[in-house]
Design a protein around this motif. Structure first.
Motif, PDB file in Angstrom:
ATOM      1  N   GLU A 126       0.181  42.981  -5.145  1.00 17.71           N
ATOM      2  CA  GLU A 126       1.067  42.681  -4.023  1.00 17.71           C
ATOM      3  C   GLU A 126       1.792  43.948  -3.555  1.00 17.71           C
ATOM      4  O   GLU A 126       1.920  44.200  -2.359  1.00 17.71           O
ATOM      5  N   ILE A 127       2.220  44.772  -4.494  1.00 21.09           N
ATOM      6  CA  ILE A 127       2.888  46.032  -4.141  1.00 21.09           C
ATOM      7  C   ILE A 127       1.884  47.000  -3.517  1.00 21.09           C
ATOM      8  O   ILE A 127       2.204  47.721  -2.572  1.00 21.09           O
ATOM      9  N   GLY A 128       0.657  47.012  -4.020  1.00 20.93           N
ATOM     10  CA  GLY A 128      -0.388  47.848  -3.422  1.00 20.93           C
ATOM     11  C   GLY A 128      -0.649  47.479  -1.975  1.00 20.93           C
ATOM     12  O   GLY A 128      -0.867  48.336  -1.117  1.00 20.93           O
ATOM     13  N   LYS A 129      -0.619  46.178  -1.684  1.00 26.14           N
ATOM     14  CA  LYS A 129      -0.805  45.715  -0.295  1.00 26.14           C
ATOM     15  C   LYS A 129       0.339  46.196   0.588  1.00 26.14           C
ATOM     16  O   LYS A 129       0.124  46.558   1.753  1.00 26.14           O
ATOM     17  N   LEU A 130       1.550  46.215   0.044  1.00 26.02           N
ATOM     18  CA  LEU A 130       2.689  46.740   0.815  1.00 26.02           C
ATOM     19  C   LEU A 130       2.510  48.231   1.094  1.00 26.02           C
ATOM     20  O   LEU A 130       2.749  48.693   2.211  1.00 26.02           O
ATOM     21  N   ALA A 131       2.099  48.986   0.068  1.00 23.93           N
ATOM     22  CA  ALA A 131       1.891  50.427   0.237  1.00 23.93           C
ATOM     23  C   ALA A 131       0.854  50.696   1.325  1.00 23.93           C
ATOM     24  O   ALA A 131       1.018  51.594   2.151  1.00 23.93           O
ATOM     25  N   GLU A 132      -0.193  49.891   1.352  1.00 22.07           N
ATOM     26  CA  GLU A 132      -1.233  50.041   2.372  1.00 22.07           C
ATOM     27  C   GLU A 132      -0.701  49.655   3.754  1.00 22.07           C
ATOM     28  O   GLU A 132      -0.872  50.391   4.731  1.00 22.07           O
ATOM     29  N   GLN A 133      -0.058  48.503   3.847  1.00 22.22           N
ATOM     30  CA  GLN A 133       0.449  48.024   5.133  1.00 22.22           C
ATOM     31  C   GLN A 133       1.410  49.026   5.773  1.00 22.22           C
ATOM     32  O   GLN A 133       1.287  49.351   6.950  1.00 22.22           O
ATOM     33  N   PHE A 134       2.368  49.512   4.983  1.00 24.74           N
ATOM     34  CA  PHE A 134       3.379  50.392   5.562  1.00 24.74           C
ATOM     35  C   PHE A 134       2.812  51.752   5.936  1.00 24.74           C
ATOM     36  O   PHE A 134       3.300  52.394   6.867  1.00 24.74           O
ATOM     37  N   TRP A 135       1.767  52.217   5.246  1.00 22.37           N
ATOM     38  CA  TRP A 135       1.133  53.476   5.652  1.00 22.37           C
ATOM     39  C   TRP A 135       0.532  53.313   7.053  1.00 22.37           C
ATOM     40  O   TRP A 135       0.711  54.167   7.915  1.00 22.37           O
ATOM     41  N   TYR A 136      -0.169  52.209   7.252  1.00 22.20           N
ATOM     42  CA  TYR A 136      -0.815  52.000   8.555  1.00 22.20           C
ATOM     43  C   TYR A 136       0.189  51.762   9.675  1.00 22.20           C
ATOM     44  O   TYR A 136      -0.157  51.875  10.853  1.00 22.20           O
ATOM     45  N   GLU A 137       1.429  51.462   9.334  1.00 24.29           N
ATOM     46  CA  GLU A 137       2.477  51.286  10.341  1.00 24.29           C
ATOM     47  C   GLU A 137       3.157  52.598  10.742  1.00 24.29           C
ATOM     48  O   GLU A 137       3.930  52.631  11.697  1.00 24.29           O
ATOM     49  N   ILE A 138       2.883  53.681  10.028  1.00 25.79           N
ATOM     50  CA  ILE A 138       3.547  54.958  10.324  1.00 25.79           C
ATOM     51  C   ILE A 138       3.443  55.343  11.805  1.00 25.79           C
ATOM     52  O   ILE A 138       4.453  55.693  12.414  1.00 25.79           O
ATOM     53  N   PRO A 139       2.263  55.287  12.444  1.00 24.69           N
ATOM     54  CA  PRO A 139       2.199  55.691  13.863  1.00 24.69           C
ATOM     55  C   PRO A 139       3.041  54.806  14.792  1.00 24.69           C
ATOM     56  O   PRO A 139       3.426  55.247  15.873  1.00 24.69           O
ATOM     57  N   ASN A 140       3.350  53.577  14.378  1.00 25.44           N
ATOM     58  CA  ASN A 140       4.213  52.719  15.191  1.00 25.44           C
ATOM     59  C   ASN A 140       5.640  53.249  15.228  1.00 25.44           C
ATOM     60  O   ASN A 140       6.373  52.985  16.179  1.00 25.44           O
ATOM     61  N   HIS A 141       6.019  53.987  14.206  1.00 24.70           N
ATOM     62  CA  HIS A 141       7.383  54.484  14.090  1.00 24.70           C
ATOM     63  C   HIS A 141       7.497  55.970  14.368  1.00 24.70           C
ATOM     64  O   HIS A 141       8.585  56.466  14.650  1.00 24.70           O
ATOM     65  N   PHE A 142       6.397  56.661  14.283  1.00 27.41           N
ATOM     66  CA  PHE A 142       6.324  58.088  14.573  1.00 27.41           C
ATOM     67  C   PHE A 142       5.131  58.277  15.516  1.00 27.41           C
ATOM     68  O   PHE A 142       4.011  58.537  15.072  1.00 27.41           O
ATOM     69  N   PRO A 143       5.342  58.110  16.829  1.00 30.23           N
ATOM     70  CA  PRO A 143       4.213  58.094  17.769  1.00 30.23           C
ATOM     71  C   PRO A 143       3.424  59.400  17.836  1.00 30.23           C
ATOM     72  O   PRO A 143       2.308  59.403  18.339  1.00 30.23           O
ATOM     73  N   MET A 144       3.960  60.474  17.316  1.00 32.12           N
ATOM     74  CA  MET A 144       3.232  61.747  17.341  1.00 32.12           C
ATOM     75  C   MET A 144       2.299  61.884  16.147  1.00 32.12           C
ATOM     76  O   MET A 144       1.652  62.905  15.987  1.00 32.12           O
ATOM     77  N   VAL A 145       2.191  60.823  15.317  1.00 32.49           N
ATOM     78  CA  VAL A 145       1.350  60.869  14.122  1.00 32.49           C
ATOM     79  C   VAL A 145       0.116  59.997  14.301  1.00 32.49           C
ATOM     80  O   VAL A 145       0.206  58.852  14.738  1.00 32.49           O
ATOM     81  N   GLU A 146      -1.036  60.573  13.970  1.00 31.23           N
ATOM     82  CA  GLU A 146      -2.286  59.826  13.846  1.00 31.23           C
ATOM     83  C   GLU A 146      -2.648  59.853  12.364  1.00 31.23           C
ATOM     84  O   GLU A 146      -2.219  60.742  11.625  1.00 31.23           O
ATOM     85  N   LEU A 147      -3.442  58.886  11.948  1.00 33.53           N
ATOM     86  CA  LEU A 147      -3.824  58.802  10.551  1.00 33.53           C
ATOM     87  C   LEU A 147      -5.279  59.186  10.351  1.00 33.53           C
ATOM     88  O   LEU A 147      -6.140  58.781  11.125  1.00 33.53           O
ATOM     89  N   GLY A 148      -5.526  59.967   9.314  1.00 30.49           N
ATOM     90  CA  GLY A 148      -6.880  60.205   8.845  1.00 30.49           C
ATOM     91  C   GLY A 148      -7.159  59.182   7.753  1.00 30.49           C
ATOM     92  O   GLY A 148      -6.507  58.134   7.683  1.00 30.49           O
ATOM     93  N   ASN A 149      -8.093  59.476   6.877  1.00 30.81           N
ATOM     94  CA  ASN A 149      -8.410  58.559   5.784  1.00 30.81           C
ATOM     95  C   ASN A 149      -7.197  58.343   4.897  1.00 30.81           C
ATOM     96  O   ASN A 149      -6.327  59.216   4.766  1.00 30.81           O
ATOM     97  N   PHE A 150      -7.173  57.188   4.250  1.00 28.64           N
ATOM     98  CA  PHE A 150      -6.074  56.797   3.371  1.00 28.64           C
ATOM     99  C   PHE A 150      -6.633  55.899   2.284  1.00 28.64           C
ATOM    100  O   PHE A 150      -7.547  55.110   2.530  1.00 28.64           O
ATOM    101  N   VAL A 151      -6.080  56.020   1.079  1.00 26.16           N
ATOM    102  CA  VAL A 151      -6.466  55.135  -0.010  1.00 26.16           C
ATOM    103  C   VAL A 151      -5.269  54.898  -0.915  1.00 26.16           C
ATOM    104  O   VAL A 151      -4.464  55.799  -1.151  1.00 26.16           O
ATOM    105  N   VAL A 152      -5.162  53.653  -1.360  1.00 27.97           N
ATOM    106  CA  VAL A 152      -4.192  53.299  -2.389  1.00 27.97           C
ATOM    107  C   VAL A 152      -4.947  53.269  -3.705  1.00 27.97           C
ATOM    108  O   VAL A 152      -5.968  52.592  -3.832  1.00 27.97           O
ATOM    109  N   MET A 153      -4.469  54.013  -4.681  1.00 30.04           N
ATOM    110  CA  MET A 153      -5.039  54.042  -6.023  1.00 30.04           C
ATOM    111  C   MET A 153      -4.052  53.335  -6.955  1.00 30.04           C
ATOM    112  O   MET A 153      -2.946  52.992  -6.532  1.00 30.04           O
TER     113      MET A 153
END
Length: 190
Positions: free
Chosen positions: A52-79
């Motif tokens: 459940e915490i891993g899902k939060l870590a993933e969700q909030f990473w993908y929300e970063i561009p919504n809060h910082f419009p100058m940011v795009e995301l490359g690959n991402f992984v939760v380990m």
């Protein structure tokens, strides 16, 4: 030997001192959990099974561009005990970006419901730097995760690598994508 500031020992910054971390660029980010505890889930047969915490870590990473419009995301992984991701800062086409912006607040919902939680948490404490973006991310993940497990925590710092060319970018993208398959050989595997 550690440096002293006002007669107290302090840890030197891990950031490259000659670089402005609000500059446009691609940044490879690694953030570990406190004591490398496996808060985010487990890897089975090379596939990450998010808690459940891993899902939060993933969700909030993908929300970063919504809060910082100058940011795009490359690959991402939760380990199990860390996250790897690429943040691409591009302020050239961001008309809303202003050097005078000191804080930015937003509403963040959780995966548990449609209610608003932590309405003032995912905020930028500085001037849209990598440190302020990562700090905002760590803050919101911590706040919501501690409702699930009060012992959740991050290491106090994070690792960054400034990606300087397309070959390095491609190699890091591939490393992130393949990380779950290579978990047994990962330096964070404990």
């Amino acid at each position: 030997m550690q440096n002293k500031f006002k007669n107290k020992y302090r840890i030197s910054s891990a950031r490259l001192q000659t670089w402005d971390y609000s500059n446009n660029g691609a940044y490879f980010i690694t953030i570990c959990t406190q004591n490398r505890h496996h808060f985010f889930g487990n890897i089975n047969n090379g596939i990450m099974q998010l808690s459940e915490i891993g899902k939060l870590a993933e969700q909030f990473w993908y929300e970063i561009p919504n809060h910082f419009p100058m940011v795009e995301l490359g690959n991402f992984v939760v380990m199990p005990n860390h996250v790897h991701g690429i943040l691409i800062v591009d302020k050239t086409n961001d008309e809303s970006f202003s050097e005078s912006v000191e804080t930015r607040q937003c509403l963040v919902s959780t995966i548990h419901s449609n209610t608003i939680i932590g309405s003032s948490r995912f905020q930028n404490q500085g001037k849209n730097t990598i440190s302020s973006i990562v700090g905002s991310y760590k803050s919101i993940v911590s706040k919501i995760s501690r409702q699930i497990n009060p012992n959740f925590g991050w290491q106090s710092r994070f690792h960054d690598h400034i990606i300087r060319d397309s070959k390095s970018f491609d190699n890091i993208q591939n490393y992130i994508e393949q990380n779950p398959l290579n978990w047994s050989n990962d330096k964070f595997h404990t």
